[in-house]
Scaffold this active site. Sequence first.
Site, PDB file in Angstrom:
ATOM      1  N   ALA B  13       0.833  -1.216   0.000  1.00  0.00           N
ATOM      2  CA  ALA B  13       0.000   0.000   0.000  1.00  0.00           C
ATOM      3  C   ALA B  13       0.857   1.251   0.000  1.00  0.00           C
ATOM      4  CB  ALA B  13      -0.948  -0.020   1.190  1.00  0.00           C
ATOM      5  N   ALA B  16       1.676   3.131  -5.534  1.00  0.00           N
ATOM      6  CA  ALA B  16       1.135   2.256  -6.579  1.00  0.00           C
ATOM      7  C   ALA B  16      -0.053   1.457  -6.057  1.00  0.00           C
ATOM      8  CB  ALA B  16       2.227   1.314  -7.088  1.00  0.00           C
ATOM      9  N   ALA B  49       9.669  10.011  -0.390  1.00  0.00           N
ATOM     10  CA  ALA B  49      10.132  10.820  -1.524  1.00  0.00           C
ATOM     11  C   ALA B  49      10.108  12.292  -1.125  1.00  0.00           C
ATOM     12  CB  ALA B  49       9.251  10.579  -2.736  1.00  0.00           C
ATOM     13  N   GLN B  50      11.224  12.966  -1.377  1.00  0.00           N
ATOM     14  CA  GLN B  50      11.315  14.343  -0.899  1.00  0.00           C
ATOM     15  C   GLN B  50      11.260  15.332  -2.028  1.00  0.00           C
ATOM     16  OE1 GLN B  50      15.122  14.394   0.952  1.00  0.00           O
ATOM     17  NE2 GLN B  50      14.260  13.883   2.939  1.00  0.00           N
ATOM     18  N   ARG B 287      23.058  10.375 -12.738  1.00  0.00           N
ATOM     19  CA  ARG B 287      23.346   9.568 -11.556  1.00  0.00           C
ATOM     20  C   ARG B 287      24.353   8.469 -11.830  1.00  0.00           C
ATOM     21  NH1 ARG B 287      17.308   9.228  -8.759  1.00  0.00           N
ATOM     22  NH2 ARG B 287      17.365  11.374  -8.045  1.00  0.00           N
TER      23      ARG B 287
HETATM   24  C1  LIG Z   1      14.276   8.244   0.121  1.00  0.00           C
HETATM   25  C2  LIG Z   1      13.634   8.159  -1.239  1.00  0.00           C
HETATM   26  C3  LIG Z   1      13.370   9.320  -1.947  1.00  0.00           C
HETATM   27  C4  LIG Z   1      12.764   9.261  -3.207  1.00  0.00           C
HETATM   28  N1  LIG Z   1      12.498  10.435  -3.873  1.00  0.00           N
HETATM   29  C5  LIG Z   1      11.844  10.373  -5.063  1.00  0.00           C
HETATM   30  C6  LIG Z   1      11.466  11.576  -5.750  1.00  0.00           C
HETATM   31  O1  LIG Z   1      11.713  12.679  -5.285  1.00  0.00           O
HETATM   32  N2  LIG Z   1      10.809  11.468  -6.933  1.00  0.00           N
HETATM   33  C7  LIG Z   1      10.501  10.251  -7.477  1.00  0.00           C
HETATM   34  O2  LIG Z   1       9.879  10.215  -8.542  1.00  0.00           O
HETATM   35  N3  LIG Z   1      10.829   9.105  -6.849  1.00  0.00           N
HETATM   36  C8  LIG Z   1      11.500   9.140  -5.657  1.00  0.00           C
HETATM   37  N4  LIG Z   1      11.829   7.963  -5.039  1.00  0.00           N
HETATM   38  C9  LIG Z   1      11.378   6.675  -5.604  1.00  0.00           C
HETATM   39  C10 LIG Z   1       9.895   6.490  -5.341  1.00  0.00           C
HETATM   40  O3  LIG Z   1       9.576   7.005  -4.062  1.00  0.00           O
HETATM   41  C11 LIG Z   1       9.471   5.020  -5.389  1.00  0.00           C
HETATM   42  O4  LIG Z   1       9.946   4.392  -6.541  1.00  0.00           O
HETATM   43  C12 LIG Z   1       7.949   4.901  -5.374  1.00  0.00           C
HETATM   44  O5  LIG Z   1       7.408   5.615  -4.283  1.00  0.00           O
HETATM   45  C13 LIG Z   1       7.524   3.443  -5.299  1.00  0.00           C
HETATM   46  O6  LIG Z   1       6.148   3.348  -5.010  1.00  0.00           O
HETATM   47  P1  LIG Z   1       5.499   1.928  -4.822  1.00  0.00           P
HETATM   48  O7  LIG Z   1       4.091   2.140  -4.400  1.00  0.00           O
HETATM   49  O8  LIG Z   1       5.770   1.094  -5.999  1.00  0.00           O
HETATM   50  O9  LIG Z   1       6.325   1.257  -3.619  1.00  0.00           O
HETATM   51  P2  LIG Z   1       6.403   1.664  -2.067  1.00  0.00           P
HETATM   52  O10 LIG Z   1       5.955   3.041  -1.809  1.00  0.00           O
HETATM   53  O11 LIG Z   1       7.755   1.287  -1.626  1.00  0.00           O
HETATM   54  O12 LIG Z   1       5.323   0.710  -1.377  1.00  0.00           O
HETATM   55  C14 LIG Z   1       5.450  -0.676  -1.343  1.00  0.00           C
HETATM   56  C15 LIG Z   1       4.696  -1.211  -0.141  1.00  0.00           C
HETATM   57  O13 LIG Z   1       4.643  -2.628  -0.209  1.00  0.00           O
HETATM   58  C16 LIG Z   1       4.717  -3.162   1.090  1.00  0.00           C
HETATM   59  N5  LIG Z   1       5.155  -4.557   1.016  1.00  0.00           N
HETATM   60  C17 LIG Z   1       6.362  -5.030   0.627  1.00  0.00           C
HETATM   61  N6  LIG Z   1       6.368  -6.375   0.675  1.00  0.00           N
HETATM   62  C18 LIG Z   1       5.137  -6.775   1.107  1.00  0.00           C
HETATM   63  C19 LIG Z   1       4.536  -8.047   1.380  1.00  0.00           C
HETATM   64  N7  LIG Z   1       5.217  -9.190   1.228  1.00  0.00           N
HETATM   65  N8  LIG Z   1       3.250  -8.086   1.823  1.00  0.00           N
HETATM   66  C20 LIG Z   1       2.566  -6.931   2.017  1.00  0.00           C
HETATM   67  N9  LIG Z   1       3.088  -5.705   1.776  1.00  0.00           N
HETATM   68  C21 LIG Z   1       4.351  -5.631   1.316  1.00  0.00           C
HETATM   69  C22 LIG Z   1       5.686  -2.239   1.803  1.00  0.00           C
HETATM   70  O14 LIG Z   1       5.518  -2.278   3.207  1.00  0.00           O
HETATM   71  C23 LIG Z   1       5.349  -0.875   1.191  1.00  0.00           C
HETATM   72  O15 LIG Z   1       4.441  -0.155   2.002  1.00  0.00           O
HETATM   73  C24 LIG Z   1      12.443   8.002  -3.770  1.00  0.00           C
HETATM   74  C25 LIG Z   1      12.715   6.845  -3.057  1.00  0.00           C
HETATM   75  C26 LIG Z   1      13.312   6.904  -1.806  1.00  0.00           C
HETATM   76  C27 LIG Z   1      13.593   5.626  -1.072  1.00  0.00           C
END
Ligand SMILES: Cc1cc2nc3c(=O)[nH]c(=O)nc-3n(C[C@H](O)[C@H](O)[C@H](O)COP(=O)(O)OP(=O)(O)OC[C@H]3O[C@@H](n4cnc5c(N)ncnc54)[C@H](O)[C@@H]3O)c2cc1C
Lengths: 112, 556
Positions: B13, B16, B49-50, B287
């Site tokens: 959650a 995405a 994400a900042q 990068r």
């Molecule tokens: C410090 C930081 C700064 C960033 N800054 C930027 C930015 O400025 N701009 C940008 O575009 N991108 C940035 N990124 C990248 C971007 O934030 C991520 O790629 C994006 O938010 C990913 O979203 P997501 O929903 O796919 O995954 P996430 O937000 O990582 O969510 C995945 C979720 O899945 C859950 N999960 C994992 N495994 C399981 C399981 N087995 N069962 C149940 N739940 C599970 C986790 O607990 C987590 O809550 C940054 C990343 C980081 C780490």
Amino acid sequence: MTLATAHLRIRRGSGDEPPRYDEFAVPFEDGATVLDALIWIRAQRDASLAIRYSCINANVCKECTIAIDGSVAYACTTRLRADRVVTLEPLPGKPVLRDLVADTRPPRERLE
Amino acid sequence: MTHIETDVLIVGAGGAGMYAAIGAARAGAKRVLLVDKSLVGRGGATIMAQMTVAAALGEEAPDDWPLHLADTLAAGRGLCDENLAAVLCREAPVRIREMDGWRVGWARRDGHIAQVTAPGHSRPRCCYVDFLNTGPAVAATLRRRVSRIDAIRRVSNLIVTDIVTTGGEAVGAVALDQAEGEPVTIATNAVVIAAGGLSRLFRRNSASANMGGDGYALALAAGADLVDMEFVQFFPIGHLAPRLVGMDPIMWDPFRYKLGGRLLDGNGREFLADYGSDESTGYTTPRDIATYAIQKEVAAGRGSPHGGVYLSFTHVPRGDLDAAFGPVIERLARNGIDLGRMPVEVAPIAHYQMGGIAVDETMATRVPGLYAAGEAVGGANGANRLSGNAIPEALVFGERAGRFAAAHAKARRDGWDAKRAAPAVDAIRRLRDGQRGNASAAALLEELREVMWREVGPFRTAAGLVGAANRLASMRRALADLTVEPGRAFNPTLADWFELRAGLIAAEAVTQAALARQESRGAHQREDFPDTDPAWTCRQRVALRPDGGLALKAVR
Ligand SMILES: Cc1cc2nc3c(=O)[nH]c(=O)nc-3n(C[C@H](O)[C@H](O)[C@H](O)COP(=O)(O)OP(=O)(O)OC[C@H]3O[C@@H](n4cnc5c(N)ncnc54)[C@H](O)[C@@H]3O)c2cc1C
Ligand code: FES
């Protein structure tokens, strides 16, 4: 290199057990946090210690909220200290699941 | 044992997963189950994400999505899946405007959404929420939306351990309810894996505790392919020293945008020009090149005391520093850092996984009923990601995955088969009664991160990769002999065991793909093959063989 040691007194046990306290000695480094010490204990001393945290550095998830010497604080931003024993307990006012983990899930995010 | 029936299950959650839940409910799914191993909306990268979110809104200057696409493809070093990249760039403005309507609070200038130029973008197209609040604002907005939709049921602290398939189709999942230490079975007509990335598998990282590669392992075990796994983005100037608390290690980037800042080796000498990067006009080094340059300087013995390089703003007038850093100056002072007088030490850290689950434009994997979204997906960013492309990837792919998964679910009848779930349920029951061994999974996770950092990090060689692959394989064999403490409620050793099992497979996929790719390209740098080889302008797919090994295939 400092060879100082920090001493943590940590509340252990699940919610339905009588609480007990375990003491851990943790290598102290300048600038280290209480969360650093808890992660170190889990990897090096006692993997069964239950703690809750997610973001580690950013201080945005707020999952690491516990009681440190009786005051509510974030483990990830509270600096470790080596001058005296520090007591860690779960966030007060919520049911304890185990050790430092209280049930902080919002009610609508629980299973039942 | 708890058994839940749903139409669409969403694993993870973050941005995405939450958008997928909204997309699925809007597409008519009556029962959407959104689960997270941490707390909904808090556990992953999204809230951290900042900085910025790239979208060709054209608010700041004329722009159009094909221009964003051209920049994305150029950054991807010839490897982007063009269809996925096009979807990302075309729909990013739709999602950003929708979130604007939900009052996420994009920063504004003269009444329009403010957009800045981040490295690699040919236009000012990156929006943000002040101050350094993009991720928290996105996460809070989506959490609020999700909580208002009745069709969406949320469950926190539920770790999905296995996807259940019958006849090659995804029909459900098995999960560990951390609060009770009980297995939970979930029957569903479609699954979306939105479990985020794997940067936590490397000792130096910008990750949260929950970014250990679970999604990739779940997909592989269910029969889906992974793609581009060798391309892990290392963020070049992660904070190294002095110890900084309450601030993310990637925090220096916005200030590099504003003020430039100088990167200096341990002797105080600027070195980026030696690697073909000209920063005379500002902060422009991509990068992958900056990471390479810093690693080279450190390897040549010219690093800073903690094994990185210096980032210095000491040449910037105080007034400019105060204006650019605002309240951050105070926070730095509390950490003993005075930028007017001292440089800080920075070094590359694992930050984002370009590779991931192979999907088509409907976010469908090759397993019917199994979808993926967000950082868990591979392909859109090729060998190197533009900054600002990951949040839109999460939002755009999330919305689509939810929408197409809901359509699939509607056309399908319940295929749940409890017998197929039994082995995964039994594994949880067996482990929570405890197991005596000679090491803990927590200790092995530390070793895994060390091995991955040393041998599969920004610098790779055949010998190192082979060594890492062997060690990972032996750790996988040792899983049966690890100590798991008996105990139900929030037993961390049980969660560690499943985290390690998943992390090892994800790590092996990265390692094998990196070993096979005998060239250097984007984020994948081989010391023994320093040049880019046109013959390697192809993607590698990874699949799980029935014997548990990984199979690699190059696709053109
Ligand atoms: C410090 C930081 C700064 C960033 N800054 C930027 C930015 O400025 N701009 C940008 O575009 N991108 C940035 N990124 C990248 C971007 O934030 C991520 O790629 C994006 O938010 C990913 O979203 P997501 O929903 O796919 O995954 P996430 O937000 O990582 O969510 C995945 C979720 O899945 C859950 N999960 C994992 N495994 C399981 C399981 N087995 N069962 C149940 N739940 C599970 C986790 O607990 C987590 O809550 C940054 C990343 C980081 C780490
Ligand atoms: S670990 Fe996230 S706020 Fe402390």
